[in-house]
Design a protein around this motif. Sequence first.
Motif, mmCIF file in Angstrom:
data_model
loop_
_atom_site.group_PDB
_atom_site.id
_atom_site.type_symbol
_atom_site.label_atom_id
_atom_site.label_comp_id
_atom_site.label_asym_id
_atom_site.label_seq_id
_atom_site.Cartn_x
_atom_site.Cartn_y
_atom_site.Cartn_z
ATOM 1 N N GLU A 293 0.910 -1.189 0.099
ATOM 2 C CA GLU A 293 0.049 0.248 0.054
ATOM 3 C C GLU A 293 0.691 1.325 0.020
ATOM 4 O OE1 GLU A 293 0.425 -1.424 4.291
ATOM 5 O OE2 GLU A 293 0.083 -2.306 2.572
ATOM 6 N N ASP A 294 2.178 1.126 0.196
ATOM 7 C CA ASP A 294 3.056 2.242 0.144
ATOM 8 C C ASP A 294 2.924 2.885 -1.353
ATOM 9 O OD1 ASP A 294 5.322 3.839 1.676
ATOM 10 O OD2 ASP A 294 6.159 3.555 -0.195
ATOM 11 N N ASP A 295 3.128 3.990 -1.143
ATOM 12 C CA ASP A 295 2.970 4.875 -2.793
ATOM 13 C C ASP A 295 4.105 4.332 -3.303
ATOM 14 O OD1 ASP A 295 5.007 6.465 -1.234
ATOM 15 O OD2 ASP A 295 3.979 8.301 -1.602
ATOM 16 N N LEU A 296 5.334 4.087 -2.890
ATOM 17 C CA LEU A 296 6.500 3.677 -3.893
ATOM 18 C C LEU A 296 6.120 2.286 -4.573
ATOM 19 C CD1 LEU A 296 9.303 4.507 -4.396
ATOM 20 C CD2 LEU A 296 9.893 2.784 -2.687
ATOM 21 N N ALA A 297 5.380 1.481 -3.973
ATOM 22 C CA ALA A 297 5.015 0.149 -4.417
ATOM 23 C C ALA A 297 3.641 0.423 -5.571
ATOM 24 C CB ALA A 297 4.407 -0.621 -3.446
ATOM 25 N N VAL A 298 2.973 1.511 -5.156
ATOM 26 C CA VAL A 298 1.961 1.898 -6.151
ATOM 27 C C VAL A 298 2.575 2.443 -7.317
ATOM 28 C CG1 VAL A 298 -0.264 3.556 -6.385
ATOM 29 C CG2 VAL A 298 0.262 2.296 -4.232
ATOM 30 N N ALA A 299 3.581 3.394 -7.212
ATOM 31 C CA ALA A 299 4.225 3.829 -8.363
ATOM 32 C C ALA A 299 4.811 2.861 -9.321
ATOM 33 C CB ALA A 299 5.095 4.896 -8.013
ATOM 34 N N HIS A 300 5.461 1.880 -8.469
ATOM 35 C CA HIS A 300 6.010 0.673 -9.290
ATOM 36 C C HIS A 300 4.801 -0.084 -9.988
ATOM 37 C CE1 HIS A 300 8.207 -3.010 -9.855
ATOM 38 N NE2 HIS A 300 7.223 -3.716 -9.408
ATOM 39 N N GLU A 301 3.875 -0.357 -9.531
ATOM 40 C CA GLU A 301 2.817 -1.171 -9.953
ATOM 41 C C GLU A 301 2.173 -0.225 -11.226
ATOM 42 O OE1 GLU A 301 1.934 -4.080 -9.727
ATOM 43 O OE2 GLU A 301 3.270 -4.357 -8.219
ATOM 44 N N THR A 302 1.951 0.887 -11.308
ATOM 45 C CA THR A 302 1.468 1.647 -12.161
ATOM 46 C C THR A 302 2.113 2.402 -13.080
ATOM 47 O OG1 THR A 302 1.514 3.862 -10.835
ATOM 48 C CG2 THR A 302 -0.700 2.417 -10.657
ATOM 49 N N GLY A 303 3.629 1.927 -13.278
ATOM 50 C CA GLY A 303 4.558 2.689 -14.321
ATOM 51 C C GLY A 303 5.101 4.119 -14.156
ATOM 52 N N ARG A 304 4.892 4.596 -12.854
ATOM 53 C CA ARG A 304 5.231 5.805 -12.382
ATOM 54 C C ARG A 304 6.364 6.017 -11.278
ATOM 55 N NH1 ARG A 304 2.156 7.829 -9.222
ATOM 56 N NH2 ARG A 304 0.905 6.182 -8.351
ATOM 57 N N LEU A 305 7.264 4.792 -11.339
ATOM 58 C CA LEU A 305 8.533 5.034 -10.352
ATOM 59 C C LEU A 305 9.496 5.676 -11.073
ATOM 60 C CD1 LEU A 305 9.530 3.468 -7.843
ATOM 61 C CD2 LEU A 305 10.359 1.782 -9.483
ATOM 62 N N ARG A 306 10.248 6.563 -10.054
ATOM 63 C CA ARG A 306 11.168 7.490 -10.928
ATOM 64 C C ARG A 306 12.534 7.120 -9.980
ATOM 65 N NH1 ARG A 306 9.512 11.518 -14.362
ATOM 66 N NH2 ARG A 306 11.493 11.251 -14.787
ATOM 67 N N ARG A 307 13.591 7.650 -10.567
ATOM 68 C CA ARG A 307 14.739 7.540 -9.840
ATOM 69 C C ARG A 307 15.603 8.893 -9.702
ATOM 70 N NH1 ARG A 307 18.178 3.488 -7.907
ATOM 71 N NH2 ARG A 307 20.375 3.507 -8.180
ATOM 72 N N ASN A 308 16.182 9.081 -8.576
ATOM 73 C CA ASN A 308 16.873 10.463 -8.510
ATOM 74 C C ASN A 308 17.986 10.229 -7.598
ATOM 75 O OD1 ASN A 308 15.864 10.677 -5.731
ATOM 76 N ND2 ASN A 308 14.384 12.316 -6.307
ATOM 77 N N PHE A 309 18.540 11.220 -7.117
ATOM 78 C CA PHE A 309 19.830 11.277 -6.070
ATOM 79 C C PHE A 309 19.633 10.542 -4.871
ATOM 80 C CE2 PHE A 309 20.428 14.867 -8.826
ATOM 81 C CZ PHE A 309 21.498 14.484 -9.624
ATOM 82 N N GLN A 310 18.379 10.555 -4.313
ATOM 83 C CA GLN A 310 18.012 9.765 -3.248
ATOM 84 C C GLN A 310 17.453 8.168 -3.591
ATOM 85 O OE1 GLN A 310 16.497 13.110 -3.204
ATOM 86 N NE2 GLN A 310 18.564 13.462 -2.405
ATOM 87 N N GLY A 311 17.673 7.735 -4.548
ATOM 88 C CA GLY A 311 17.016 6.703 -5.149
ATOM 89 C C GLY A 311 15.906 6.348 -5.689
ATOM 90 N N TYR A 312 15.261 5.339 -5.438
ATOM 91 C CA TYR A 312 13.790 5.235 -6.101
ATOM 92 C C TYR A 312 12.818 6.049 -5.140
ATOM 93 C CZ TYR A 312 15.712 1.333 -8.728
ATOM 94 O OH TYR A 312 16.238 0.631 -9.456
ATOM 95 N N THR A 313 11.836 6.466 -5.887
ATOM 96 C CA THR A 313 10.918 7.703 -5.685
ATOM 97 C C THR A 313 9.706 7.588 -6.252
ATOM 98 O OG1 THR A 313 10.583 9.933 -5.033
ATOM 99 C CG2 THR A 313 11.999 9.399 -7.100
#
Length: 451
Positions: A293-313
Motif C-alpha cells: 500500500e506504500d506509494d512507492l509500491a503503487v508507483a511501481h505497479e502503475t509505471g510511475r516509479l522514478r529515480r533520483n539522487f536519493q534512489g527510487y521515488t
Amino acid sequence: MEHTDSLKALGLFDARVPRYTSYPTAAVFAPNVGSAFQKRALEMLDPDDPVSVYIHIPFCERLCWFCACHTQGTQTLGPVESYIETLEAELEMLRGTLPAGLRMGRLHWGGGTPTILPPPLIHRLSKAIRSVFPTADDFEFSVEIDPTMVDRAKIDALAAEGMTRASIGIQDFDPEVQQAIGRLQPFDITRACVEDLRAAGITSLNTDLVYGLPHQTLARIEDTIDKVLTFAPDRIALFGYAHVPWVSKRQKLIDESALPGDLARYTLATCAAERFVEAGLTPIGIDHFATPEDDLAVAHETGRLRRNFQGYTADSCQTLIGLGASSISRFPGGYVQNAPATAAYKQRIAQAIFPGSRGYAMTEDDQLHARAIEKLMCDFTLDLEDLSSEYGPCAYRLRPCLEDIETRFKPFARLVGQRISIAPEGRSLTRIIVSTLDQHVPEGVRYSRAS
C-alpha cells in the motif's frame, strides 16, 4: 543462486559502473556549467509545476567510516548555526529569482545528520524554506534520521513542521560490524526512536540497510533483518557497500581483509531480498522494498516509479532544487552542483553568487538516453514504442543498443518487437546493462562494484 556462474561470466563481480541516480552521471559535470546556468534555469521554471527541494546538512558529531557523503565533523553547534545562516541567505537569493507562485511538492533533509539540529534550528530552517516555497496540496516532507542523534523534542519539532516520512540509517545491528565501520548504534536506541516517531504521528518509516560490510555474515544480516521487521517499516532500502577509499579517505580505516568476498556479498544481497519478499514487501527496482500500500509500491505497479539522487521515488516533480554545500539540482535542461566544500559554498553565498560550481547541460539525445536508463532501472523493461510517445521517432535510434543488450546479456535480456526486458534472475546485472546506453563514460574515473 543457480545462475551465479552465468552472472559472473557477464561481469557481475568484476564490473565497476555508476549507480545511475542521474544521467549523465556527476562524474562528467564540468565547471563551464555553473552559477549562470543555475540562475537561468531557476528563472525559467514553470510556476504551475511544483518542484522538489533538497536541503543538505553536512555536519555529523561522528564520521562513520563507511560513508562517502560530503560531511564534516563537529562537536559544537557554532558551525551548524553559521551554516543555517548561509542557507537562509541562499533561500533569499532564490526568493528574488524564482517565478511567482512556484510551489513545493516534496522536501527532503539529508546529510550528514539533519537531526544534529536542535528544535529551535529545526523551526528556523523550516520557516525560511516555507517563506520561499509555499507547499502544494500533496506535499511530503522526509528527513534522514540518526537514532543516536535524535530525541523526542527533535522528533516533535520535525512533526510540527510537517514531516511525513522518517528515514532511519541502520546499516547492520551486529556490534562487531558496527565497530568495524565506526558506527555504534544499539538496537534498543533505534527501537526507542521508532516508537517516538510513531507516537508523534509519523506514519511512513524507511530504514536503510547495507550489505557487503566488514565481518558481515549471513547469520548476522538475518538477525538484523529480524530486528528491523519488528519496526514494521513501510520501506526498506538495501544498499551495497561501496568501498571507494580513493574518494572517501575515512574508508581507509576499514579493514579490507574483513570485507565479504564476491560470492559472499552476492549471497548476502540475495538472501536479504528473499527475506523481505517473504515478509510481504514488494521488491522495487534493484535495492528497495515497500509494503504493497506504500506509494512507492503503487508507483511501481502503475509505471510511475522514478529515480533520483536519493534512489527510487514516487516523486513526480520534474525539477529538484538542491540547497546547501554539494547539493545537486536537476532542471529540465540539465544538472548543477553547488560547491562541494562548505567553505567554498559559504564564500559564494556571501558574495551573492549562486553557488553552482559545476554541472551539465543536456542535449535532446541526453534526455532520450536518460529516460531509457531510468525506465530500465525502474521497470526492467524498455519499450521504444512507448518512448516514442515522449520523444518521437528519434526513440527508435536506440534499437541497435537494445539488440546489443540482448546479444551480450542472453539469457537474462530478451528483445521482443520493440520491447526489451531483463529477467528476474538477471536483475543484479541491471547497472551493467544500462551502462551500455551511457554515452558519457569519462576516462580514469573509478566507480563502485556492480554487485
